[in-house]
Design an enzyme around this catalytic site. Sequence first.
Site, short mmCIF file in Angstrom:
data_model
loop_
_atom_site.label_atom_id
_atom_site.label_comp_id
_atom_site.label_asym_id
_atom_site.label_seq_id
_atom_site.Cartn_x
_atom_site.Cartn_y
_atom_site.Cartn_z
N GLY A 1 7.04 5.06 8.04
CA GLY A 1 6.09 6.16 8.27
C GLY A 1 6.34 6.78 9.62
N SER A 2 5.29 7.35 10.19
CA SER A 2 5.46 8.11 11.43
C SER A 2 5.60 7.18 12.64
CB SER A 2 4.25 9.02 11.62
OG SER A 2 3.10 8.23 11.69
N THR A 3 6.19 7.73 13.68
CA THR A 3 6.37 6.96 14.92
C THR A 3 5.02 6.63 15.55
OG1 THR A 3 8.56 7.88 15.27
CG2 THR A 3 7.42 7.09 17.23
N GLU B 1 9.19 16.08 15.75
CA GLU B 1 9.49 16.10 14.32
C GLU B 1 8.53 17.07 13.62
OE1 GLU B 1 8.42 12.62 11.97
OE2 GLU B 1 10.38 12.66 11.00
N CYS C 1 13.13 11.70 6.30
CA CYS C 1 13.29 11.24 7.68
C CYS C 1 14.71 11.54 8.18
CB CYS C 1 13.01 9.75 7.77
SG CYS C 1 13.99 8.80 6.60
N GLU D 1 10.39 1.54 10.16
CA GLU D 1 11.31 2.67 9.87
C GLU D 1 10.51 3.94 10.13
OE1 GLU D 1 14.37 2.25 9.19
OE2 GLU D 1 14.40 0.12 8.73
N LYS E 1 0.83 -1.20 0.00
CA LYS E 1 0.00 0.00 0.00
C LYS E 1 0.86 1.25 0.00
CE LYS E 1 -2.09 2.54 3.20
NZ LYS E 1 -2.09 3.82 2.50
#
Length: 480
Positions: free
Chosen positions: A226-228, A384, A282, A248, A173
């Site tokens: 993607g995001s944390t 971030e 990132c 990641e 996706k």
Amino acid sequence: MNSFLNFIDGEHRAGSTGEFLDVFMPSTGSAYARVALSTPADVDSAVRAAESAFPIWSGLSARSRGEWLRKLAAAIAAKQGALADAETRNTGKPIRLSATVDIPRSIHNFEFFADAATQFASESHLEPGVAIHFTLRQPLGVVGCISPWNLPLYLFTWKVAPALAAGNTVVAKPSEVTPHTAWLLSEILREIDFPKGVLNIVHGTGSVCGNAIVEHPRITAVSFTGSTVVGRTIAEKAGRDLKKVSLELGGKNALLVFEDCDWERMLDTVVRAAFSNQGQICLSASRILIQDSVYSRFKTDFLARVAQLKQGDPLDPQTDQGALVSKVHYEKVLQGIRRALEEKGELLCGGGAPALLPAYAHGWFVSPTVIEGLPMLSRTCQEEIFGPVATLHSFKSEAEALEMANQSAYGLAASIWTLDSTRIVRLSQQLKTGIVWANAWMQRDLRTPFGGMKQSGLGREGGWESMRFFTEPKNVCIAQ
Ligand code: NAD
């Protein structure tokens, strides 16, 4: 309006509800296409197609799988121009970046893992006179790959290529914000008659379609970038089902400038490290730490270079700075800048939208922004922002620089600028990041482990790390 459909079992299909989501061009702020909104039922169809394809794909010789990946790489290379154009239209990133980084790297990902398929090997351990043990490295089955919007085709292929090389079949996706190049990839797969069901692409939102991939009982592993925040929820769900995951995630990376560095080379790189892709990488250096003896010289030289960055039409090859990817993200970045000012940061340049031609008046542009005077524990320096915003900080000693660099919940990458190799050796051992660059930034070799510590992720990708992630090691012991 173009419709980007799912690609399941070698066919293009709308989502089962027939619903679509608008796809935007960030430089103008207008919708130019629409993408299928998939449901768990669509993900299940993709899983069934991948399951049917698995016995044949995993049974191919490594050489044949490698040849398919090479064929795909060549077909992408033949459409490089169109893919770069689409990447820029959909993300707002400068065409120079799409044409020289994003698309070439996507081709390289398939070429690299085509080689990896034929070179990957496992170990054996001999107990003389007793037994020999050998490790089988078998594909996992159907795996899920979920990627973000900042480097759409680059990161999508970075996951899909090793998964396929190792013999898995895939349900992947892309981000619903930037689905254009994954759609073009599905057209390429059909054109080259890529084996049906081996790579299935489902489009849709993270909360519905992405979540259905994570929760699908017959998807054996998930590789996520993607995001944390989202990574954490995926880890929880995967933990519950004991599913293999690679995560990641975000970063708040420090770049350390010492007085003994190669000044010009450092300046060129720091501008790129802070502002390439409008700071939406990132690995971007968002916290720039400078030795106090050269702080004011750095500030003057750096701001002069930042002022030269040309902002505007992302499709113009002269443009250095394009638009941010979406309205939501644009507002989040502006909010981050407002908070920095509330926290008493001093704005040195940027801070808002630039004045551009009327055609781009509704685009999501933010000027490169540099701020000083903020403590390392301020929210601005801890959270971030993922935009063109960098903060400057001065340090007195190597120990203080190290302490400041490590003062972060994230631990993705650090970049050290010094000509003292003993300092590099010392710092690289003590920096709490998965990647350390010395006199470099974003210098990637696909054989090296890639990933972060702390809140920046779990596991590593790249080279054998990816091949190991996408295979199950099984020890076989034969007694003598
Ligand atoms: P995001 O986490 O919002 O989305 C990433 C992907 O996950 C998208 O495809 C999204 O649809 C999907 N998703 C969202 N919610 C989901 C859920 N509940 N279940 C399953 N899938 C879900 O991230 P983003 O905004 O697209 O990307 C920016 C973030 O990615 C930044 O934090 C950036 O640092 C990070 N990033 C990390 C790396 C790395 O290698 N460490 C590389 C690029 C980007």
